[in-house]
Design an enzyme around this catalytic site. Structure first.
Site, PDB file in Angstrom:
ATOM      1  N   CYS A  55       0.819  -1.276   0.018  1.00 39.79           N
ATOM      2  CA  CYS A  55       0.054   0.081  -0.011  1.00 39.79           C
ATOM      3  C   CYS A  55       0.803   1.380  -0.001  1.00 39.79           C
ATOM      4  O   CYS A  55       1.731   1.476   0.704  1.00 39.79           O
ATOM      5  CB  CYS A  55      -0.866   0.028   1.251  1.00 39.79           C
ATOM      6  SG  CYS A  55      -1.698   1.551   1.500  1.00 39.79           S
ATOM      7  N   CYS A  58       0.323   3.513   3.012  1.00 39.61           N
ATOM      8  CA  CYS A  58       0.988   2.910   4.222  1.00 39.61           C
ATOM      9  C   CYS A  58       2.449   3.311   4.052  1.00 39.61           C
ATOM     10  O   CYS A  58       3.017   3.614   5.379  1.00 39.61           O
ATOM     11  CB  CYS A  58       0.822   1.215   4.283  1.00 39.61           C
ATOM     12  SG  CYS A  58      -1.062   0.689   4.215  1.00 39.61           S
ATOM     13  N   CYS A 196       2.365 -31.624  37.415  1.00 41.44           N
ATOM     14  CA  CYS A 196       2.993 -30.808  36.424  1.00 41.44           C
ATOM     15  C   CYS A 196       3.142 -29.414  36.546  1.00 41.44           C
ATOM     16  O   CYS A 196       2.161 -28.860  36.713  1.00 41.44           O
ATOM     17  CB  CYS A 196       2.652 -31.493  35.184  1.00 41.44           C
ATOM     18  SG  CYS A 196       3.204 -30.513  33.516  1.00 41.44           S
TER      19      CYS A 196
END
Length: 447
Positions: A55, A58, A196
């Site tokens: 883009c 962007c 555990c």
């Protein structure tokens, strides 16, 4: 530089070449694995950019976004999501174009759109306003999380939302087959041992994920030290071991879960797997207003107008419908609506979507929330439709407002019966009682 180091550098550069931001920037990389923990479960104000590497806008934003991130360091967080790699992150926020900037402030579940200038100063000012809101809310005791995402401790202290342990289904040797193997649901099952330590750290994360996924994916837990039949069947060697049982799987097969152990990791994985298992959408004929209303409730409603049955016959129409079903299957993760109408049967809808009453088959995709639509300009083929929908799925493609700013009421019609069309019968004229004297002279000559 030795060979091993060289290959590591090459691999790193290949993996990060597509990104607009690097680890050295103050912009925090957000992904489907860390978004919940870093942003939603955080007490910080966040400015988040949803972007695509290709883009142009962007790319133009990058220097200002970096500058804002540096200026806000220690005050608010600035992040970025590469939507080409982590599309599921933007889905809940209706991210349709790039870049889209959201401000996650006091209410993280309802971020605000940032519509200001794309300058560092304007974006910093917006973030500071949100910080002030959070501080005032905390002073008044009305809200705002005080804990950030940087807390110390084990995996269970990663800022997870509180989960309800009751949402984790207790599994045993006696109920496993009925609950899991005979179920049409997607299951994630933890095989654990009470002693555990890793299991204990996973417990709050597992409960949080189970609560968030309720109604979509089921999470179970089986104590492998007690219910040894199932533990042996799935060759459990260590704890915790998480197995994935696909929806509708009746043969008992399972795959190993390889994702992260935080609630956000588990949720992201489960939602992606859930989307893979949802059935393809039905392509429904528009026979009344209810059909269009149901379609309009989706993020996008794909409307096709097929040629008249007399032009294609049943076989031709079924080919078009099969093509639409294939596209629905391909884009089923989008959860769009898919409908169709015969040419001319819903003329008001055609007009509202700019179809124009000709050029069938035709297609339009409608965003009912924005009352905008886009029309297929290319061929009504697998390639043409796929290109059209792919562009829409990443926020590209030109749109136009729906005529009248509302979808018209659909006409109530009889649904297609699946058969070839029939020409209307011509009316027969009975001339047995017509006298020749009634005809004009020219007609008599012709007779």
């Amino acid at each position: 530089m030795d060979t091993t180091t060289g290959w590591l550098v090459v691999a790193f550069l290949a993996a990060t070449a597509h990104a607009l931001y690097s680890p050295s920037d103050d912009v925090i990389e957000l992904t489907s694995s860390n978004f919940q923990q870093k942003v939603i479960q955080s007490g910080d104000v966040w400015l988040v950019e949803f972007y695509a590497p290709w883009c142009g806008h962007c790319k133009n934003l990058v220097p200002e976004w970096k500058k804002a991130a540096t200026a806000l360091k220690g005050v608010a967080k600035v992040g970025a999501v590469d939507m080409t790699a982590h599309q599921s992150v933007g889905g809940p926020y209706n991210v349709r174009g790039f870049p889209t900037i959201k401000v996650f402030g006091l209410n993280k579940d309802k971020p605000e759109d940032y519509n200001g200038a794309r300058s560092a100063q304007a974006m910093v000012d917006s973030a500071l306003q949100q910080v002030q809101k959070v501080v005032k809310a905390r002073l008044s005791g009305k809200g705002g999380k005080s804990g950030g995402s940087g807390g110390s401790g084990g995996q269970g202290s990663g800022g997870s939302k509180a989960g309800n342990k009751d949402d984790v289904i207790e599994l045993t040797d006696s109920n496993f087959e009925d609950q899991v193997l005979n179920s049409d649901d997607l299951w994630l099952v933890e095989f654990f041992a009470p002693w555990c330590g890793h299991c204990k750290r996973l417990e709050p994360e597992w409960a949080s994920a189970a609560t968030e996924l309720k109604g979509k994916v089921k999470l179970g837990a089986l104590d492998a030290t007690v219910h040894t039949v199932m533990a042996s069947r799935y060759q459990i060697q260590g704890f915790p071991t998480i197995k994935v049982f696909a929806a509708g799987k009746k043969d008992g097969d399972a795959t190993d879960y390889q994702g992260g152990r935080t609630a956000s990791d588990i949720v992201a994985y489960a939602l992606d797997a859930h989307a893979e298992n949802i059935p393809p959408p039905e392509v429904v004929e528009v026979v009344d207003s209810d059909v269009m209303k149901a379609c309009a409730e989706k993020q996008l409603c794909v409307v096709s107008f097929l040629p008249h049955i007399l032009d294609t016959g049943a076989s031709g129409r079924n080919q078009y419908l099969e093509q639409l079903r294939m596209m629905g299957e391909k884009y089923k993760k989008k959860v769009w609506g898919w409908v169709w109408a015969e040419a001319g049967a819903q003329s008001a809808l055609e007009e509202a979507l700019g179809i124009g009453g000709f050029g069938y088959p035709a297609m339009a995709a409608v965003n009912s929330r924005k009352m905008k639509y886009a029309t297929l300009k290319g061929s009504f083929s697998e390639t043409g439709i796929n290109e059209f929908l792919r562009e829409l799925s990443v926020g590209r493609g030109s749109t136009a407002p729906v005529k009248g700013a509302a979808l018209p009421e659909a006409q109530t019609i009889e649904p297609w019966d699946g058969q070839d069309g029939q020409l209307p019968e011509e009316e027969e004229w009975d001339l047995s009682d017509v006298e020749l004297d009634d005809l004009d002279e020219d007609s008599k000559d012709e007779l």
